[in-house]
Design an enzyme around this catalytic site. Structure first.
Site, PDB file in Angstrom:
ATOM      1  N   GLU A  40      -6.869  46.111 -12.539  1.00 59.61           N
ATOM      2  CA  GLU A  40      -6.295  44.810 -12.848  1.00 59.61           C
ATOM      3  C   GLU A  40      -7.459  43.894 -13.246  1.00 59.61           C
ATOM      4  OE1 GLU A  40      -4.046  42.899  -9.723  1.00 59.61           O
ATOM      5  OE2 GLU A  40      -3.723  41.140 -10.997  1.00 59.61           O
ATOM      6  N   ARG A 264      -9.972  55.681  -0.400  1.00 60.82           N
ATOM      7  CA  ARG A 264     -10.866  54.747  -1.082  1.00 60.82           C
ATOM      8  C   ARG A 264     -12.248  54.791  -0.445  1.00 60.82           C
ATOM      9  NH1 ARG A 264      -8.231  50.093  -1.991  1.00 60.82           N
ATOM     10  NH2 ARG A 264     -10.035  48.769  -2.083  1.00 60.82           N
ATOM     11  N   LYS A 274     -11.829  42.773  -4.396  1.00 63.23           N
ATOM     12  CA  LYS A 274     -12.100  41.805  -5.462  1.00 63.23           C
ATOM     13  C   LYS A 274     -11.792  40.389  -5.012  1.00 63.23           C
ATOM     14  CE  LYS A 274      -9.916  44.270  -8.555  1.00 63.23           C
ATOM     15  NZ  LYS A 274      -9.190  44.660  -9.762  1.00 63.23           N
TER      16      LYS A 274
END
Ligand code: ATP
Ligand code: MG
Length: 566
Positions: A40, A264, A274
């Protein structure tokens, strides 16, 4: 993909490769492998993303397949072209080139049609409840959800409302589109998930064309399907979204990619979300997205990390189904291993003290041969000037040497790297502060190159620079941004700002550097002998050179923490 730039396929096998091998064996997906990396564009990529990039692009390379770069740009208020550009730059920097570049926003019209089809099939409805009401009616893990008052609207009414949502007749939050699945489902994601919401906001690509935007879950699988992705790889949080992913594709009988989840990457001393990195930037806790202490790819690139080291690191940590915490020293060792091979050595004194060699001729300058890289004979040699007045590291001298301290002290002989053996004869102190300001030494003219003809040994070799020839530079020493190893342990309600490491940046205003570094340009790297790997910062100018410490030669943090603990 131009072949010379394509990184060699990783030899590490993993469970995802096993799945692909089995699919190729059975002929599923016609033996195609087509992956995608779907960021994104709401921030800069970090080291965690590098893991996903190396995995997705690496699989395409390994199997002779393709990998798309797809911007998952469904959230107009948080996204920006600045992020799109930085993401492209970072993927390329890691050494990968996408086969196709797509934006989820390319599919807005198609996805709108899919939504209309779902409504027509009685599988989606416009809900006019508020966000709070929806949350309450949805129930909990132990309590079934309840239907709201709008769940049984007719297809005609739903279609009409949905089209008017698109036409901009309603304000934000007035209605949402929801899938009609099962309010008693054990998986909360299947309890009539939201598909569209109204958001009167300008999108960085579609401008004001849309005032309704599809949600991530609704967009993602369809994007994968449209691009005929074979293996849609995501992180473990999405495991319980997979039933919805599958449902949405199956009810429309579309091409069906296989979603696969992996763990992850989490690193000690690093925050990797982020949203939180944006907060660090916005609160000026760091100098920007590319602050060399940041875990962003822009940050570590500026710090001097190489794409080769990043790929080697991603290979080493592997791909699993178990969430864990990787020690940052694994990353640091990857960059050390790479830079050790490729970095020329140079001498730099960070905390200088002056050495005067009393028996060295006043005006003599000798050019001494120094090996550029002992790991790489092809790197050759260079000449370093030697003269009567030198700088050495203040730490390399002790007036009253501690036990185990074998470097310079009064009466002791040491070797100057590539130079001579010198002996300290006396110290000069500032009478007002008693601080040592100069070391008076003598040298043995027969020891040029560092060895005594009589074979006598010295216990240590130290680095130095000639004072008259040195260049002065600012050197920035970096350490972990967070004091805490596991940032997820920051107590709830306590601000992460309290856990920042105040010593994460130490600026040395005037280090003394060997002359050969004067030709260095931003991005150039070298090893400062005995000190670590350094690179020239982007803010560096010929008038005011600036060097960043990429990493120390050894893992000092662990050593210090162990000492503290013992
Ligand atoms: P963040 O939480 O930092 O915002 P994200 O998952 O929301 O990360 P995306 O832009 O959606 O960010 O991520 C793009 C891809 O990178 C996704 O497939 C995501 O799963 C993957 N990814 C993100 N963070 C990590 C990580 N720490 N380790 C491995 N893969 C990651
Ligand atoms: Mg995400």
């Amino acid at each position: 993909m131009p072949m010379e730039e394509t990184p060699a396929p990783s030899s590490a096998t993993n469970f995802i490769r096993d799945i692909i091998d089995a699919d190729n064996e059975s002929g599923r997906f016609d033996r195609r492998v087509h992956t995608r990396f779907p960021p994104e564009p709401n921030g800069y990529l970090h080291i965690g993303h590098a893991k996903s990039i190396c995995l997705n692009f690496g699989l395409a390379i390994k199997y002779g397949g393709q990998c798309n770069l797809r911007f998952d740009d469904t959230n107009p208020t948080k996204e920006d072209v600045e992020y799109v550009d930085s993401i492209k730059e970072d993927v390329r920097w890691l050494g990968f080139q996408w086969d196709h570049l797509f934006y989820a926003s390319d599919y807005f019209e198609t996805i709108f049609r899919f939504a209309e089809t779902l409504i027509a099939k009685g599988l989606a409805y416009v809900d006019s409840c508020s966000t709070d009401e929806i949350r309450q009616l949805r129930g909990t893990l132990t309590v079934h959800g309840k239907p709201g008052p709008w769940r049984d609207r007719t297809v005609a009414e739903n279609l009409d409302l949905f089209r008017r949502m698109r036409a901009g007749e309603f304000p934000d939050g007035a209605h949402v589109l929801r899938a009609k699945i099962d309010l008693a489902h054990t998986n909360m994601n299947m309890r009539d998930p939201l598909l569209y919401r109204i958001r009167h906001a300008e999108h960085h690509r579609t401008g004001n064309t849309w005032c309704i935007y599809p949600l991530y879950d609704f967009t993602h699988g369809y994007s994968d399907s449209i691009e005929r992705i074979t293996h849609s790889i995501c992180t473990l949080e999405f495991e319980n979204h997979r039933p919805l992913y599958d449902w949405l594709i199956d009810v429309l009988e579309l091409y069906h990619p296989q979603q696969i989840e992996f763990a992850r990457l989490n690193l000690t001393h690093m925050m990797m979300s982020k949203r939180k990195l944006l907060e660090l930037v916005e609160t000026n806790s760091v100098s920007g997205w590319d602050d060399p202490r940041m875990p962003t790819l822009a940050g570590i690139r500026r710090r001097g990390y190489t794409p080769e080291a990043m790929r080697a690191f991603c290979d080493e940590i592997g791909v699993t189904k178990f969430n864990g915490l990787t020690e940052i020293v694994v990353l640091e060792n990857a960059i050390r291993a790479d830079l050790n091979k490729r970095s020329n050595r140079a001498m730099a004194v960070i905390n200088p003290i002056k050495v005067v060699i009393d028996n060295y001729p006043d005006d003599l300058v000798e050019e001494l041969e120094a090996v550029n890289n002992p790991e790489d004979p092809a790197a050759g040699t260079r000449l370093v000037p030697f003269s009567k007045v030198l700088y050495i590291e203040r730490d390399d001298f002790m007036e009253i040497p501690a036990k185990q301290f074998f470097r310079l002290s009064p009466g002791r002989e040491v070797r100057l790297r590539w130079g001579y053996l010198i002996t300290c004869q006396s110290v000069v102190k500032d009478p007002s502060t008693d601080e040592i300001i100069e070391l008076r030494c003598t040298y043995d003219p027969l020891t040029r190159g560092g060895n005594a003809p009589d074979g006598r040994k010295v216990k240590s070799t130290i680095h130095w620079v000639s004072a008259a020839h040195a260049m002065t530079a600012e050197v920035r020493l970096y350490d972990h941004l967070f004091k805490l190893a596991d940032v997820s342990e920051i107590p709830e309600g306590e601000h992460w700002k309290n856990w920042l490491n105040p010593a994460s940046l130490v600026v040395v205003p005037s280090a003394k550097l060997e002359r050969s570094l004067a030709t260095f340009k931003p991005g150039d790297r070298c090893q400062f002998e005995r000190l670590g790997y350094f690179c020239v910062d982007k803010e560096s100018t010929p008038g005011k050179p600036v060097f960043n410490r990429t990493v120390t030669l050894k893992d000092e943090w662990t050593k210090i923490q162990k000492k503290k603990g013992s």
